[in-house]
Design an enzyme around this catalytic site. Structure first.
Site, PDB file in Angstrom:
ATOM      1  N   CYS A   2      27.050  23.167  66.580  1.00  0.00           N
ATOM      2  CA  CYS A   2      27.315  22.865  67.989  1.00  0.00           C
ATOM      3  C   CYS A   2      26.682  21.512  68.271  1.00  0.00           C
ATOM      4  O   CYS A   2      25.445  21.381  68.206  1.00  0.00           O
ATOM      5  CB  CYS A   2      26.689  23.960  68.857  1.00  0.00           C
ATOM      6  SG  CYS A   2      26.845  23.650  70.625  1.00  0.00           S
ATOM      7  N   CYS A  32      32.756  17.759  69.074  1.00  0.00           N
ATOM      8  CA  CYS A  32      32.488  19.115  69.564  1.00  0.00           C
ATOM      9  C   CYS A  32      33.141  20.069  68.574  1.00  0.00           C
ATOM     10  O   CYS A  32      34.288  19.857  68.163  1.00  0.00           O
ATOM     11  CB  CYS A  32      33.084  19.300  70.958  1.00  0.00           C
ATOM     12  SG  CYS A  32      33.072  21.005  71.556  1.00  0.00           S
TER      13      CYS A  32
HETATM   14  N1  DGL Z   1      30.979  23.641  70.608  1.00  0.00           N
HETATM   15  C1  DGL Z   1      29.946  22.920  71.235  1.00  0.00           C
HETATM   16  C2  DGL Z   1      29.792  21.515  70.734  1.00  0.00           C
HETATM   17  O1  DGL Z   1      30.002  21.286  69.552  1.00  0.00           O
HETATM   18  C3  DGL Z   1      29.728  23.041  72.690  1.00  0.00           C
HETATM   19  C4  DGL Z   1      30.855  23.142  73.622  1.00  0.00           C
HETATM   20  C5  DGL Z   1      30.325  23.587  74.973  1.00  0.00           C
HETATM   21  O2  DGL Z   1      29.851  24.708  75.034  1.00  0.00           O
HETATM   22  O3  DGL Z   1      30.376  22.800  75.920  1.00  0.00           O
HETATM   23  O4  DGL Z   1      29.413  20.638  71.452  1.00  0.00           O
END
Ligand code: DGL
Length: 262
Positions: A74, A184
């Protein structure tokens, strides 16, 4: 710590499974536990302090389950909170950051796009990396507002997503970028749709394979590679609806998806 202990993963939701799959593919004998904190998604619009609190909760669950290493697929959690986690816990952590470096090094037009959450783009770590690698290129940074919510709702291939992406990709269309960095972990799930909308010269890159290589490297360094010859087993947990998590991971063998109130 035994080598057969699992590798732990956590993300704000289902997006990190795009990275988890790369790790499972490269390290098929490893056991894993994946936490999809979908009840608190998106992380990308939360203040840093709140993101760190959620990361602490996820980390402590995975440590209590005996994880030998924790991967954070993440970008928002990594860029905001990995420094804190490394300082306070002994378990090794692997984070994920937007692949700015290869895009900047290979760009021919001198213009690269970065699509990420607000939380990632405004983080200190992202801005440091960005400054270090983009001296000779222009970067066009766009917040992917609304994308994570649609993916979490199981609508990654919907008309609603297409309409949203038409608006989001417009600044990339007019700026002449030749690389688009997906910052993301949810976004690899819309890579095909983005590729259809963008000119064919635009190469879209993400960091999933790099995280998998780094996981292998760290396991070797800490002598933690699982020596078993059978395929690993995988427990995936969601604190919201498990259906989307189930659908996105259905091709991986030996996995079970459960609801967990965490
Ligand atoms: N999947 C996450 C990332 O890589 C976060 C997305 C979110 O929850 O805003 O940033």
């Amino acid at each position: 710590m035994s080598n057969s202990n699992p590798i732990g993963f956590f993300d704000s939701g289902v997006g990190g499974t795009s990275v988890w799959k790369e790790v499972v593919q490269l390290l098929p004998h490893e056991n894993t536990i994946y936490l999809a904190d979908s009840a608190h998604a998106p992380y990308g619009r939360k203040p840093q302090e709140e993101i760190t609190k959620l990361c602490i909760k996820n980390t402590e669950y995975l440590i209590n389950r005996g994880c030998k290493l924790i991967a954070i697929p993440c970008n928002t959690a990594t860029t905001n909170s990995i420094a804190y986690l490394r300082e306070h816990y002994e378990v090794p952590f692997i984070g994920i950051e937007p692949a700015i470096k290869p895009a900047a090094l290979n760009s021919k037009t001198g213009k690269i796009g970065i699509l990420a959450t607000q939380g990632t783009l405004s983080s200190e770590l992202f801005n440091r990396t960005q400054k270090a690698f983009t001296k000779d290129v222009n970067t066009i940074e766009i917040v992917g507002t609304g994308i994570v919510e649609l993916i979490e709702a199981g609508k990654k291939d919907s008309e609603e997503m297409r309409n949203l992406l038409v608006g989001i990709t417009e600044p990339f269309m007019i700026s002449g970028i030749d690389y688009l960095v997906l910052g993301c972990s949810h976004y690899p799930y819309i890579k095909n749709m983005l590729q259809e909308l963008l000119p064919s010269r635009v190469k879209i890159i993400d960091s999933g394979a790099a995280v998998a290589r780094q996981t292998l490297h760290i396991l070797k360094e800490f002598h933690l590679l699982n020596q078993q010859e059978i395929l690993g087993t995988h427990e995936l947990y969601s604190n919201r609806n498990t259906t989307v998590l189930d659908v996105l991971t259905s091709k991986i063998q030996n996995r079970e998806v459960h609801f967990l109130d965490f």
